[in-house]
Write an enzyme that holds these catalytic residues in place. Structure first.
Site, PDB file in Angstrom:
ATOM      1  N   PRO A  92       0.825  -1.221   0.000  1.00 19.03           N
ATOM      2  CA  PRO A  92       0.000   0.000   0.000  1.00 19.03           C
ATOM      3  C   PRO A  92       0.857   1.268   0.000  1.00 19.03           C
ATOM      4  CG  PRO A  92      -0.213  -1.177   2.101  1.00 19.03           C
ATOM      5  CD  PRO A  92       0.587  -2.051   1.186  1.00 19.03           C
ATOM      6  N   GLU A 119       2.859  -6.557   8.288  1.00 18.25           N
ATOM      7  CA  GLU A 119       3.140  -5.127   8.087  1.00 18.25           C
ATOM      8  C   GLU A 119       4.133  -4.880   6.959  1.00 18.25           C
ATOM      9  OE1 GLU A 119       1.471  -2.652   9.800  1.00 18.25           O
ATOM     10  OE2 GLU A 119       0.330  -4.370  10.542  1.00 18.25           O
ATOM     11  N   ARG A 161      -3.465  -9.369 -20.249  1.00 14.41           N
ATOM     12  CA  ARG A 161      -4.348  -9.056 -21.378  1.00 14.41           C
ATOM     13  C   ARG A 161      -3.682  -8.150 -22.406  1.00 14.41           C
ATOM     14  NH1 ARG A 161      -6.793  -4.225 -20.890  1.00 14.41           N
ATOM     15  NH2 ARG A 161      -8.667  -4.671 -22.075  1.00 14.41           N
ATOM     16  N   ASP A 176      -9.364   1.197 -24.379  1.00 15.87           N
ATOM     17  CA  ASP A 176      -9.659   1.050 -22.957  1.00 15.87           C
ATOM     18  C   ASP A 176      -9.617   2.421 -22.290  1.00 15.87           C
ATOM     19  OD1 ASP A 176      -9.498  -1.682 -23.287  1.00 15.87           O
ATOM     20  OD2 ASP A 176      -7.487  -1.856 -22.422  1.00 15.87           O
TER      21      ASP A 176
HETATM   22 CL1  6GU Z   1      -0.375  -3.831  -3.275  1.00 13.47          CL
HETATM   23  N1  6GU Z   1      -1.050  -4.445  -0.791  1.00 13.47           N
HETATM   24  C1  6GU Z   1      -1.778  -4.270   0.312  1.00 13.47           C
HETATM   25  N2  6GU Z   1      -1.555  -5.053   1.370  1.00 13.47           N
HETATM   26  N3  6GU Z   1      -2.717  -3.341   0.419  1.00 13.47           N
HETATM   27  C2  6GU Z   1      -2.922  -2.578  -0.656  1.00 13.47           C
HETATM   28  C3  6GU Z   1      -2.206  -2.713  -1.825  1.00 13.47           C
HETATM   29  C4  6GU Z   1      -1.260  -3.670  -1.875  1.00 13.47           C
HETATM   30  N4  6GU Z   1      -2.640  -1.800  -2.707  1.00 13.47           N
HETATM   31  C5  6GU Z   1      -3.579  -1.137  -2.075  1.00 13.47           C
HETATM   32  N5  6GU Z   1      -3.760  -1.585  -0.828  1.00 13.47           N
END
Ligand code: 6GU
Length: 273
Positions: A92, A119, A161, A176
């Site tokens: 994230p 984490e 794709r 797209d």
């Molecule tokens: Cl790539 N991993 C995690 N754990 N949470 C996320 C993410 C990735 N992308 C958005 N939230």
């Protein structure tokens, strides 16, 4: 293209046997290898995590299993020219995953995914492989998942794709939403198919008219309306040259204005909010 995924939940990647990606594998267009990270642990409990230095909540993935796993995967594919994979680390805190990055990754011959649970992975792993490989830390959106495996599925589908021969029709991904340069930052509008009437609802008449030029114009109007409704920021940052007179008329009708340079601005201090 070769894909390797190292995970503590190999079953989570089962969907890679289905649909577009599954078919690409059967056709030999994608060579997917899924590895259980715990293979590279040496204690009785197959430990992959430990408490964070400095304190704080949660657990951090230990560097040793990841180091052994990535060394083994990299060595398994090191060809005569010393082919090296691109390492993709879903997190994230990564860079946003976009269609442009999907295109970039689709041009690589070999991707290795290192999805973390807990984490995250001890930072030294990313630093270590960053000296040897192209490493992309990527996030699939502004929310937090319990682990990167779902992101691997998302990224793999977006990349697969785009591979030559995977989608039936090579032209089909050029328009797209988000294809670089395709519909210029516009979302795609609504689509319809048979029957011509369903539960009393018809089809926009223009689509039955056979006027290809007018149909294209209508589709663009609908794309603009949908973009205004769902993603106005995509329009505000677009190249003013990408908008023609008719586009500007549609936008004016929705309360948008233009600055002296022709940049468009969403309605100010409106009733939304
Ligand atoms: Cl790539 N991993 C995690 N754990 N949470 C996320 C993410 C990735 N992308 C958005 N939230």
């Amino acid at each position: 293209m070769r894909l390797d995924i190292v995970t503590i939940f190999p079953e989570y990647l089962e969907p890679l046997n289905v649909s577009l990606v599954g078919k690409a594998r059967l056709r030999g267009q994608l060579d997917v290898h899924i590895h259980d990270l715990r293979q590279w642990t040496h204690d009785r409990h197959n430990t992959v995590d430990d408490t964070p230095y400095g304190g704080g909540p949660g657990m951090v993935m230990k560097p040793e299993p990841w180091g052994e796993a990535l060394d083994a995967v990299i060595a398994s594919g090191a060809g005569p020219q010393g082919a090296r994979p691109t390492l993709v680390v879903p997190t994230p805190s990564g860079r946003p995953f976009t269609q442009a990055l999907a295109v970039e990754l689709s041009e690589r011959p070999w991707l290795v995914f290192a999805p973390a649970r807990y984490e995250g992975i001890d930072r030294r792993v990313i630093d270590e492989y960053g000296e040897r490989l192209d490493v992309h830390e990527v996030s699939i959106g502004d929310y937090v998942l319990a682990g990167g495996e779902a992101a691997v599925l998302v990224i793999t589908e977006a990349v697969a794709r785009l591979l030559p021969g995977v989608l039936g029709n090579a032209a089909s991904h050029q328009d797209d939403s988000f294809a670089p340069g395709a519909m210029e930052n516009l979302l795609e509008g609504p689509v319809y198919t048979k029957p011509p009437e369903w539960r009393g609802r018809g089809i926009p008449e223009i689509l039955l008219s056979g006027h290809h030029g007018r149909i294209a114009r209508w589709r663009r109007d609908e794309a603009i309306r949908r973009t205004v409704a769902n993603r106005p920021e995509l329009l505000e940052c677009c190249d003013p040259a990408a908008l023609d007179k008719h586009d500007r008329k549609i936008l004016a009708g929705l309360g948008w204005t233009e600055d002296p340079e022709g940049r468009i601005l969403r309605p100010q201090g409106g009733m939304e909010e």
